[in-house]
Design a protein around this motif. Sequence first.
Motif, mmCIF file in Angstrom:
data_model
loop_
_atom_site.group_PDB
_atom_site.id
_atom_site.type_symbol
_atom_site.label_atom_id
_atom_site.label_comp_id
_atom_site.label_asym_id
_atom_site.label_seq_id
_atom_site.Cartn_x
_atom_site.Cartn_y
_atom_site.Cartn_z
ATOM 1 N N ASN A 17 0.874 -1.205 0.041
ATOM 2 C CA ASN A 17 -0.022 0.136 0.190
ATOM 3 C C ASN A 17 0.805 1.271 0.130
ATOM 4 O O ASN A 17 0.414 2.218 -0.620
ATOM 5 C CB ASN A 17 -0.844 0.130 1.288
ATOM 6 N N MET A 18 2.094 1.104 0.738
ATOM 7 C CA MET A 18 2.776 2.196 0.707
ATOM 8 C C MET A 18 3.598 2.679 -0.504
ATOM 9 O O MET A 18 3.644 3.738 -1.162
ATOM 10 C CB MET A 18 3.962 2.181 1.850
ATOM 11 N N ALA A 19 3.627 1.301 -1.288
ATOM 12 C CA ALA A 19 4.371 1.330 -2.455
ATOM 13 C C ALA A 19 3.447 1.934 -3.335
ATOM 14 O O ALA A 19 3.874 2.837 -4.374
ATOM 15 C CB ALA A 19 4.926 0.081 -3.137
ATOM 16 N N MET A 20 1.907 1.874 -3.488
ATOM 17 C CA MET A 20 1.137 2.331 -4.336
ATOM 18 C C MET A 20 1.156 3.802 -4.336
ATOM 19 O O MET A 20 1.057 4.533 -5.261
ATOM 20 C CB MET A 20 -0.458 1.796 -3.965
ATOM 21 N N VAL A 21 1.041 4.279 -3.048
ATOM 22 C CA VAL A 21 0.932 5.827 -2.702
ATOM 23 C C VAL A 21 2.378 6.367 -3.227
ATOM 24 O O VAL A 21 2.232 7.400 -3.864
ATOM 25 C CB VAL A 21 0.900 6.162 -1.257
ATOM 26 N N MET A 22 3.495 5.842 -3.041
ATOM 27 C CA MET A 22 4.829 6.211 -3.529
ATOM 28 C C MET A 22 4.616 6.474 -4.761
ATOM 29 O O MET A 22 5.288 7.351 -5.524
ATOM 30 C CB MET A 22 5.871 5.576 -2.857
ATOM 31 N N MET A 23 4.261 5.343 -5.617
ATOM 32 C CA MET A 23 4.253 5.370 -6.963
ATOM 33 C C MET A 23 3.476 6.413 -7.705
ATOM 34 O O MET A 23 3.776 7.331 -8.540
ATOM 35 C CB MET A 23 3.776 4.058 -7.397
ATOM 36 N N ALA A 24 2.107 6.483 -7.163
ATOM 37 C CA ALA A 24 1.487 7.875 -7.523
ATOM 38 C C ALA A 24 2.016 9.149 -7.215
ATOM 39 O O ALA A 24 1.780 10.185 -7.870
ATOM 40 C CB ALA A 24 0.036 7.672 -6.973
ATOM 41 N N ALA A 25 2.701 9.393 -6.130
ATOM 42 C CA ALA A 25 3.366 10.527 -5.818
ATOM 43 C C ALA A 25 4.427 11.074 -6.565
ATOM 44 O O ALA A 25 4.602 12.202 -7.031
ATOM 45 C CB ALA A 25 3.702 10.387 -4.076
ATOM 46 N N SER A 26 5.441 9.872 -6.978
ATOM 47 C CA SER A 26 6.580 10.184 -7.479
ATOM 48 C C SER A 26 6.054 10.540 -9.030
ATOM 49 O O SER A 26 6.762 11.204 -9.851
ATOM 50 C CB SER A 26 7.510 9.032 -7.594
ATOM 51 N N ALA A 27 5.093 9.652 -9.759
ATOM 52 C CA ALA A 27 4.487 9.798 -11.040
ATOM 53 C C ALA A 27 3.558 10.898 -11.013
ATOM 54 O O ALA A 27 3.645 11.625 -12.245
ATOM 55 C CB ALA A 27 3.876 8.548 -11.493
ATOM 56 N N PHE A 28 2.689 11.225 -10.338
ATOM 57 C CA PHE A 28 1.568 12.137 -10.640
ATOM 58 C C PHE A 28 1.575 13.476 -9.882
ATOM 59 O O PHE A 28 0.876 14.391 -10.414
ATOM 60 C CB PHE A 28 0.267 11.265 -10.393
ATOM 61 N N HIS A 29 2.091 13.436 -8.716
ATOM 62 C CA HIS A 29 1.873 14.611 -7.970
ATOM 63 C C HIS A 29 2.182 15.926 -8.596
ATOM 64 O O HIS A 29 1.671 16.924 -8.578
ATOM 65 C CB HIS A 29 2.595 14.570 -6.461
ATOM 66 N N GLN A 30 3.436 15.909 -9.273
ATOM 67 C CA GLN A 30 3.918 17.191 -9.754
ATOM 68 C C GLN A 30 3.337 17.101 -11.174
ATOM 69 O O GLN A 30 4.016 16.523 -12.428
ATOM 70 C CB GLN A 30 5.554 17.139 -9.754
#
Length: 426
Positions: free
Chosen positions: A262-275
Amino acid sequence: MSSYSDRTRQGMSAVLAGERQGLRGKLLFAGPAIIASVAYMDPGNYATNIQAGAGYGYTLLWVVLLANLIAMLFQALSARLGIVTGKNLAELSRDNFPKPVVWIMWAISEIAAMATDLAEFLGGAIGLALLFNLPLIVGMAITAVVTYGILLFERQGFRPMELIIGAMVGMIGLCYLAEMLIAPVDWGAAAGGMFSPALPDQTALMIAVGIIGATVMPHAIYLHSGLTQGRAAVRSEAERRKVLRFSNVEVVLALAVAGMVNMAMVMMAASAFHQGYAEVAEIETAYHTLTPLLGAAAAGMFLASLIASGISSSVVGTMAGQLIMQGFLHIRVPIWLRRLVTMVPAFAVVAAGVNATQALVMSQVILSIALPVPMIALIIFTSRRDIMGEFATSLLVRLLAIVGAVAVLGLNFVLLAGAAGLDLPL
């Protein structure tokens, strides 16, 4: 000729008697928590984790950690109940509560089972439809056939199903390990988000509640007690204590893996989509956006993990539904009928043209309504000496469970109030 499950049970007896040593012997006790952990990596988690990472970067990682710790406690209590009493949570509820209460509990639990299956069934179908460019309804049909095929292995005893589900959990974990190697994760920011609680605004609060609502699952609490009841032949209280120790270790390890996914899901979304892509909130959009950002391999692994998640969690959801009906009502229906009934709402949602990701989120709202039932019942039963004997929970464990339940139920109230359109202050 003895079955694989019979040989596993014989091996466990040898370990408990001290006739067999080593890691391979201890691994025979692994299985129930691995199956239960699938509920913590289902497509409902994908939807909420993508929203968290895309919208708030690494800020909400602490929520994933908190939800996972609460889940560990309740799954450990559920496993303990089955090991000590030889009965599952639904059976104990039927035996100890008044009939009207039992009927209400069963009705709420059945609705929760259907809501769970809606999320899980849709997740697998979305993954297949995107990966092979199929209509969603065709993806659903394939998911139904594959799920039913896996459920047939239940006839061979508990062990084959544990190994099949364990393989799918391993696949999900490997996919996200690969995602972490591909995605440009800011590990310093991730560590800060994990250990520095913050809720920037009202939307962040709602997503945080959604993460917890998608993590602590009613059907997993019911199912775990059923998976452990009578699994190992216990001949003394000393052997029962050994089984409980093995169970607690497995719960911690299995749910730690689920938490890391679950943390990896959040981190993947953060690194790919947040910016630049903070508005990404749907599974389909995430897949199409991942391809140009991180490449086809990352997008493909995202879908492969989603398919494994959807199929495995749909299998587990059907198993839980069967256990709930049998426990509360003493009725066991054919597995094909159980599978058919629980997937009808998913087909109805797609036929009505409802957005799939919105349906996933709404299923979490329904689960939030159902969650108090098994949580409160579990706390009551595991604290009663007339049911648990010397294995009744200590005052400290009871207090931790009550605090965890109040936290989850309070946050779920916030989720329901938000869904009803009430504007709650932070």
